[in-house]
Design a protein around this motif. Sequence first.
Motif, PDB file in Angstrom:
ATOM      1  N   GLN A 223       0.827  -1.211   0.000  1.00  0.00           N
ATOM      2  CA  GLN A 223       0.000   0.000   0.000  1.00  0.00           C
ATOM      3  C   GLN A 223       0.858   1.258   0.000  1.00  0.00           C
ATOM      4  OE1 GLN A 223      -3.027   0.857  -0.374  1.00  0.00           O
ATOM      5  NE2 GLN A 223      -3.794   2.309   1.147  1.00  0.00           N
ATOM      6  N   ARG A 224       1.948   1.252   0.751  1.00  0.00           N
ATOM      7  CA  ARG A 224       2.812   2.433   0.783  1.00  0.00           C
ATOM      8  C   ARG A 224       3.423   2.708  -0.583  1.00  0.00           C
ATOM      9  NH1 ARG A 224       4.639   0.143   5.647  1.00  0.00           N
ATOM     10  NH2 ARG A 224       6.691  -0.354   4.770  1.00  0.00           N
ATOM     11  N   PHE A 225       3.875   1.661  -1.260  1.00  0.00           N
ATOM     12  CA  PHE A 225       4.472   1.876  -2.576  1.00  0.00           C
ATOM     13  C   PHE A 225       3.413   2.253  -3.617  1.00  0.00           C
ATOM     14  CE2 PHE A 225       8.152  -0.426  -0.799  1.00  0.00           C
ATOM     15  CZ  PHE A 225       9.142   0.470  -1.169  1.00  0.00           C
ATOM     16  N   TYR A 226       2.205   1.728  -3.458  1.00  0.00           N
ATOM     17  CA  TYR A 226       1.112   2.130  -4.343  1.00  0.00           C
ATOM     18  C   TYR A 226       0.861   3.638  -4.218  1.00  0.00           C
ATOM     19  CZ  TYR A 226      -3.842   3.158  -5.206  1.00  0.00           C
ATOM     20  OH  TYR A 226      -5.017   3.741  -5.577  1.00  0.00           O
ATOM     21  N   LEU A 227       0.761   4.132  -2.999  1.00  0.00           N
ATOM     22  CA  LEU A 227       0.543   5.564  -2.792  1.00  0.00           C
ATOM     23  C   LEU A 227       1.727   6.378  -3.297  1.00  0.00           C
ATOM     24  CD1 LEU A 227      -1.051   5.406   0.775  1.00  0.00           C
ATOM     25  CD2 LEU A 227      -2.221   5.918  -1.377  1.00  0.00           C
ATOM     26  N   ASP A 228       2.922   5.844  -3.108  1.00  0.00           N
ATOM     27  CA  ASP A 228       4.103   6.529  -3.612  1.00  0.00           C
ATOM     28  C   ASP A 228       4.057   6.622  -5.133  1.00  0.00           C
ATOM     29  OD1 ASP A 228       6.521   7.859  -3.162  1.00  0.00           O
ATOM     30  OD2 ASP A 228       7.692   6.045  -3.508  1.00  0.00           O
ATOM     31  N   GLY A 229       3.582   5.544  -5.771  1.00  0.00           N
ATOM     32  CA  GLY A 229       3.457   5.555  -7.223  1.00  0.00           C
ATOM     33  C   GLY A 229       2.483   6.615  -7.705  1.00  0.00           C
ATOM     34  N   LEU A 230       1.328   6.738  -7.042  1.00  0.00           N
ATOM     35  CA  LEU A 230       0.371   7.776  -7.424  1.00  0.00           C
ATOM     36  C   LEU A 230       0.954   9.175  -7.251  1.00  0.00           C
ATOM     37  CD1 LEU A 230      -3.065   6.548  -6.007  1.00  0.00           C
ATOM     38  CD2 LEU A 230      -2.133   6.270  -8.311  1.00  0.00           C
ATOM     39  N   ARG A 231       1.717   9.351  -6.176  1.00  0.00           N
ATOM     40  CA  ARG A 231       2.285  10.665  -5.897  1.00  0.00           C
ATOM     41  C   ARG A 231       3.265  11.112  -6.979  1.00  0.00           C
ATOM     42  NH1 ARG A 231       6.906  12.385  -4.127  1.00  0.00           N
ATOM     43  NH2 ARG A 231       7.639  10.270  -3.710  1.00  0.00           N
ATOM     44  N   CYS A 232       4.025  10.173  -7.517  1.00  0.00           N
ATOM     45  CA  CYS A 232       5.101  10.572  -8.424  1.00  0.00           C
ATOM     46  C   CYS A 232       4.752  10.354  -9.904  1.00  0.00           C
ATOM     47  CB  CYS A 232       6.392   9.829  -8.076  1.00  0.00           C
ATOM     48  SG  CYS A 232       6.327   8.046  -8.302  1.00  0.00           S
ATOM     49  N   TYR A 233       3.531   9.916 -10.219  1.00  0.00           N
ATOM     50  CA  TYR A 233       3.189   9.684 -11.620  1.00  0.00           C
ATOM     51  C   TYR A 233       3.127  11.008 -12.365  1.00  0.00           C
ATOM     52  CZ  TYR A 233       0.939   7.723 -15.743  1.00  0.00           C
ATOM     53  OH  TYR A 233       0.649   7.329 -17.030  1.00  0.00           O
ATOM     54  N   ARG A 234       3.816  11.075 -13.494  1.00  0.00           N
ATOM     55  CA  ARG A 234       3.881  12.306 -14.280  1.00  0.00           C
ATOM     56  C   ARG A 234       3.339  12.117 -15.694  1.00  0.00           C
ATOM     57  NH1 ARG A 234       4.273  13.573  -9.912  1.00  0.00           N
ATOM     58  NH2 ARG A 234       5.901  14.773  -8.827  1.00  0.00           N
ATOM     59  N   GLY A 235       2.850  10.934 -16.011  1.00  0.00           N
ATOM     60  CA  GLY A 235       2.345  10.695 -17.349  1.00  0.00           C
ATOM     61  C   GLY A 235       0.907  11.146 -17.509  1.00  0.00           C
ATOM     62  N   ILE A 236       0.373  10.979 -18.719  1.00  0.00           N
ATOM     63  CA  ILE A 236      -1.022  11.307 -18.973  1.00  0.00           C
ATOM     64  C   ILE A 236      -1.833  10.077 -19.365  1.00  0.00           C
ATOM     65  CG2 ILE A 236      -0.512  13.685 -19.619  1.00  0.00           C
ATOM     66  CD1 ILE A 236      -0.857  12.824 -22.559  1.00  0.00           C
ATOM     67  N   SER A 237      -1.179   8.961 -19.644  1.00  0.00           N
ATOM     68  CA  SER A 237      -1.906   7.735 -19.983  1.00  0.00           C
ATOM     69  C   SER A 237      -2.575   7.178 -18.729  1.00  0.00           C
ATOM     70  CB  SER A 237      -0.968   6.683 -20.566  1.00  0.00           C
ATOM     71  OG  SER A 237      -1.643   5.432 -20.682  1.00  0.00           O
ATOM     72  N   PRO A 238      -3.838   6.760 -18.815  1.00  0.00           N
ATOM     73  CA  PRO A 238      -4.492   6.183 -17.641  1.00  0.00           C
ATOM     74  C   PRO A 238      -4.127   4.727 -17.405  1.00  0.00           C
ATOM     75  CG  PRO A 238      -6.011   6.184 -19.478  1.00  0.00           C
ATOM     76  CD  PRO A 238      -4.756   6.882 -19.965  1.00  0.00           C
ATOM     77  N   PHE A 239      -3.493   4.078 -18.396  1.00  0.00           N
ATOM     78  CA  PHE A 239      -3.281   2.637 -18.290  1.00  0.00           C
ATOM     79  C   PHE A 239      -2.355   2.240 -17.138  1.00  0.00           C
ATOM     80  CE2 PHE A 239      -4.177   2.821 -23.048  1.00  0.00           C
ATOM     81  CZ  PHE A 239      -5.515   2.490 -22.892  1.00  0.00           C
ATOM     82  N   PRO A 240      -1.173   2.861 -16.975  1.00  0.00           N
ATOM     83  CA  PRO A 240      -0.302   2.432 -15.873  1.00  0.00           C
ATOM     84  C   PRO A 240      -0.953   2.581 -14.501  1.00  0.00           C
ATOM     85  CG  PRO A 240       0.932   3.755 -17.446  1.00  0.00           C
ATOM     86  CD  PRO A 240      -0.514   3.879 -17.814  1.00  0.00           C
ATOM     87  N   VAL A 241      -1.705   3.672 -14.302  1.00  0.00           N
ATOM     88  CA  VAL A 241      -2.339   3.896 -13.005  1.00  0.00           C
ATOM     89  C   VAL A 241      -3.457   2.880 -12.785  1.00  0.00           C
ATOM     90  CG1 VAL A 241      -3.566   5.555 -11.570  1.00  0.00           C
ATOM     91  CG2 VAL A 241      -1.744   6.339 -13.087  1.00  0.00           C
TER      92      VAL A 241
END
Length: 358
Positions: free
Chosen positions: A170-188
């Motif tokens: 869960q911590r790394f998931y939240l970290d991933g959301l915080r640092c996402y800089r793309g515009i594609s919805p697929f990775p998220v």
Amino acid sequence: MTNLSETVALEPEVGSLTLTDGSIALLNLQAQIDGLEGHDTFEQAATLIDLLILRGQILGRISDYEQAAQLANHQFGASATDAAPYIARARTRAVFHRFAEALDDLDRADRMAPHDAVAKRERAAILQAQGRFDEAISTYSAVMDSVGQFERAAALAGLWAERGEVDRAQRFYLDGLRCYRGISPFPVALLEFQLGVMWMRDARLGEARTCFEAAIRRVPAYAPAQGHLAEVEADLGNPESALARLYPLAVSSDDPDYAAQLARILGEMGWNDESSVWRRWAADRYDELTATHREAFADHAAEFWLGPGNDPKKGLRFATLNLEARKTPRARGLLAQALDVNMVGATPARCSGAALPN
């Protein structure tokens, strides 16, 4: 070198992301695939392979994975002395859980390009899928400095989720959301789906529903997220909503898990005639898939035969095969269920839906 077992992810303040509309992104993905048909170079073929795998993940289309595998096999010729075709083929072999062959391809790639970070990331993902978590962490550690923050966080969220360490995932998931800089919805959306599966396995259905709903908001056509959300809804006492999600998937997808879910839920509702129709379709399709992609569908077939398929001995056979390929907590749990059903007549396993690529 980063020590991933010691890394602590910061708790971020997750705001709203500005992403491309999921339906538009899917149309763009289709246009990219169409534009690469009849490709002229290996680089174009490699891009097409990745896009086909992505579309297969989003739409639940096994035929996309098969097309990607065929395309990867066709890349051997003048380029066979280059590492890239072996990496591409390893990726498609891993999709179908042909892990030993995939690792053989990566061994060849490593001899040609010992410092290729892409090959090492592929190796780490395969080791993770096999349940060789310590080796996966070590392999990730060697290459994580070569990837972006989101890719790093997503990989670690998936690894800890697979290990069942939900708080760390869960911590790394939240970290991933915080640092996402793309515009594609697929990775998220893929990351949110992965976390939802983790919560399902931990029997935390409220959290699972939240993650699946978030993934579907990003990409409404995300078939595995719709299918898993349907299972959660049925378990939370809303089978009508679950059926509404599953009927279109069972009709449009070549993956039998949606039909298997329908058979189970309809049977629990007492609609036995319709349940039998979907059960027969799922049984025939599982027999077809386990004949051609035995390792890839061993776990899903085991769940089906232990549950709505009602053939515990067949379920035990596939659960055993699955554990031979993947020493993960889920594989061990599935085999334990199969043994219980066969030895003491315990409650059959629940079919939990497919999400083939790891």
